[in-house]
Design an enzyme around this catalytic site. Structure first.
Site, short mmCIF file in Angstrom:
data_model
loop_
_atom_site.label_atom_id
_atom_site.label_comp_id
_atom_site.label_asym_id
_atom_site.label_seq_id
_atom_site.Cartn_x
_atom_site.Cartn_y
_atom_site.Cartn_z
N LYS A 125 50.77 -62.95 -15.16
CA LYS A 125 51.74 -63.58 -16.07
C LYS A 125 52.35 -62.51 -16.98
O LYS A 125 53.53 -62.53 -17.25
CB LYS A 125 51.05 -64.67 -16.91
CG LYS A 125 52.07 -65.67 -17.43
CD LYS A 125 51.73 -66.18 -18.79
CE LYS A 125 51.85 -65.12 -19.79
NZ LYS A 125 51.86 -65.44 -21.17
N MET A 130 42.33 -61.25 -25.74
CA MET A 130 42.41 -61.39 -27.19
C MET A 130 41.83 -62.75 -27.60
O MET A 130 42.09 -63.23 -28.71
CB MET A 130 43.85 -61.24 -27.67
CG MET A 130 44.41 -59.85 -27.35
SD MET A 130 45.75 -59.33 -28.42
CE MET A 130 46.95 -60.58 -28.09
N HIS A 178 42.09 -69.50 -21.92
CA HIS A 178 42.57 -70.64 -21.12
C HIS A 178 42.16 -70.41 -19.66
O HIS A 178 41.49 -69.41 -19.34
CB HIS A 178 44.08 -70.80 -21.28
CG HIS A 178 44.85 -69.53 -21.05
ND1 HIS A 178 44.92 -68.91 -19.82
CD2 HIS A 178 45.57 -68.75 -21.89
CE1 HIS A 178 45.66 -67.83 -19.90
NE2 HIS A 178 46.05 -67.69 -21.16
N SER A 221 48.20 -68.58 -24.12
CA SER A 221 47.72 -69.00 -25.45
C SER A 221 48.88 -69.56 -26.27
O SER A 221 48.68 -70.42 -27.12
CB SER A 221 47.14 -67.80 -26.19
OG SER A 221 46.16 -67.20 -25.41
N GLN A 245 49.35 -53.99 -31.25
CA GLN A 245 50.36 -54.43 -30.30
C GLN A 245 51.28 -55.53 -30.84
O GLN A 245 52.14 -56.01 -30.13
CB GLN A 245 49.71 -54.86 -28.98
CG GLN A 245 48.94 -56.16 -29.03
CD GLN A 245 48.14 -56.37 -27.75
OE1 GLN A 245 47.13 -55.71 -27.53
NE2 GLN A 245 48.58 -57.29 -26.91
N ASN A 256 41.08 -66.95 -27.48
CA ASN A 256 41.85 -68.19 -27.30
C ASN A 256 42.02 -68.44 -25.80
O ASN A 256 43.13 -68.60 -25.29
CB ASN A 256 43.21 -68.08 -28.01
CG ASN A 256 43.87 -69.43 -28.16
OD1 ASN A 256 45.06 -69.58 -27.97
ND2 ASN A 256 43.09 -70.46 -28.45
N HIS A 277 42.51 -66.93 -18.04
CA HIS A 277 41.46 -65.94 -18.35
C HIS A 277 40.19 -66.23 -17.53
O HIS A 277 39.56 -65.31 -17.02
CB HIS A 277 41.06 -66.03 -19.84
CG HIS A 277 42.13 -65.63 -20.79
ND1 HIS A 277 42.71 -66.51 -21.67
CD2 HIS A 277 42.73 -64.43 -21.02
CE1 HIS A 277 43.61 -65.87 -22.40
NE2 HIS A 277 43.65 -64.63 -22.03
O1 PAF Z 1 46.76 -59.40 -22.40
C1 PAF Z 1 46.11 -59.35 -23.49
O2 PAF Z 1 45.45 -60.30 -23.89
C2 PAF Z 1 46.17 -58.07 -24.31
O3 PAF Z 1 47.43 -57.48 -24.24
C3 PAF Z 1 45.07 -57.07 -23.94
C4 PAF Z 1 45.26 -56.54 -22.52
C5 PAF Z 1 43.70 -57.70 -24.08
C6 PAF Z 1 45.12 -55.85 -24.87
O4 PAF Z 1 44.93 -56.22 -26.20
#
Ligand code: PAF
Length: 277
Positions: free
Chosen positions: A148, A26, A30, A185, A59, A28, A33
């Site tokens: 995480k 999503m 760090h 994040s 979500q 932002n 990622h």
């Molecule tokens: O972990 C996330 O950043 C979100 O839950 C994902 C898997 C990108 C789904 O929107």
């Protein structure tokens, strides 16, 4: 790195991409990622590494931080380029939800209404729905997720299995700062004093993990000590519990692989973390 705003553009690139490793995010971004992106190249040795950035409204529950979720697109792109990502799929809401979503992936409550799901109703339905949609668009061979979000990985692994998706799910270890705090994040929301306090969550999880490794069979005992210690330092824990790794239910048999997981509020920020035992 090629940036694709539309499904059509990403699909055209997919046709030439060979074996694809994919890390949905999503934004932002760090170090956690970035470790996923690097693993796509170095561990999975995919022909093509694809990332996505999409802040998924579905979500977020009522009162959660959808609007204030940090959008840091320029900085994210720089980090993805230096991590060697080949394609970024960065759709707007119109691409992903051109009309209100009428079909959803609803995980069994056994997976989705426990732990995080008990405090964030509908969260995993929103995650599973957008992730299946992203999988259908990107058509990855391998997908990378950070441990995480342990329950998220469990739910998505089971989704891939139950829906017979031809995708390998690779969970990767949580990336931590030098003082043990899991990269997230949400860490950006912590005040200076809270940031100093924040590693206590990991420290308490480590103590529980250590007690269980040393043979403690009544898991509730070290968990109760850890919860009390967090509360004593101003935390408001939602849960701190030992579960079996496979489905995050209560352990039933000796020898089952275990994980200790917690979620707790520090000031206005809700942090989650876990340690495999
Ligand atoms: O972990 C996330 O950043 C979100 O839950 C994902 C898997 C990108 C789904 O929107």
């Amino acid at each position: 790195m090629q940036i694709h705003k539309s499904i059509a553009s990403l699909r055209a690139a997919r046709a030439q991409a060979g074996r694809v490793a994919f890390a949905p995010t999503m934004g932002n971004l760090h170090d956690g990622h970035i470790a996923l992106m690097r693993a796509g190249r170095n561990l999975i040795k995919a022909d093509t590494v694809v990332a996505s950035i999409f802040v998924n409204r579905l979500q977020f529950g009522q009162g959660e931080d959808f609007d204030k979720y940090p959008r840091t697109f320029e900085a994210d792109c720089k980090r993805l380029i230096s991590a060697g990502v080949d394609h970024l799929f960065a759709p707007d809401e119109e691409q992903i939800y051109p009309q209100p979503q009428r079909f959803h992936v609803t995980p069994d409550p056994e997976y989705a209404s426990i732990l995080e799901g008990a405090f964030r109703p509908g969260h995993f339905r929103g995650v599973a729905t957008v992730v299946l949609k992203l999988f259908n668009i990107v058509q990855p061979d391998v997908v990378l997720f950070g441990k995480k979000d342990y329950q998220q990985v469990m739910v998505l692994k089971n989704m891939v299995h139950d829906l017979a998706l031809p995708i390998e799910v690779v969970p990767l270890d949580t990336v931590r700062t030098a003082d043990g705090l899991a990269q997230s994040s949400r860490n950006n929301y912590l005040s200076t004093a809270e940031r100093i306090e924040a590693p206590r969550l990991y420290q308490q999880l480590s103590k529980v993990a250590e007690a269980v490794r040393k043979g403690e069979q009544d898991f509730t005992k070290p968990c109760a000590v850890a919860l009390a210690e967090l509360e004593r330092h101003g935390w408001k824990p939602d849960y701190l519990t030992v579960r079996r790794r496979s489905d995050l239910q209560m352990p039933e048999k000796p020898g089952e692989p275990l994980v200790v997981l917690a979620a707790a509020r520090l000031g206005a920020t809700r942090l989650i973390d876990n340690i495999e035992i």
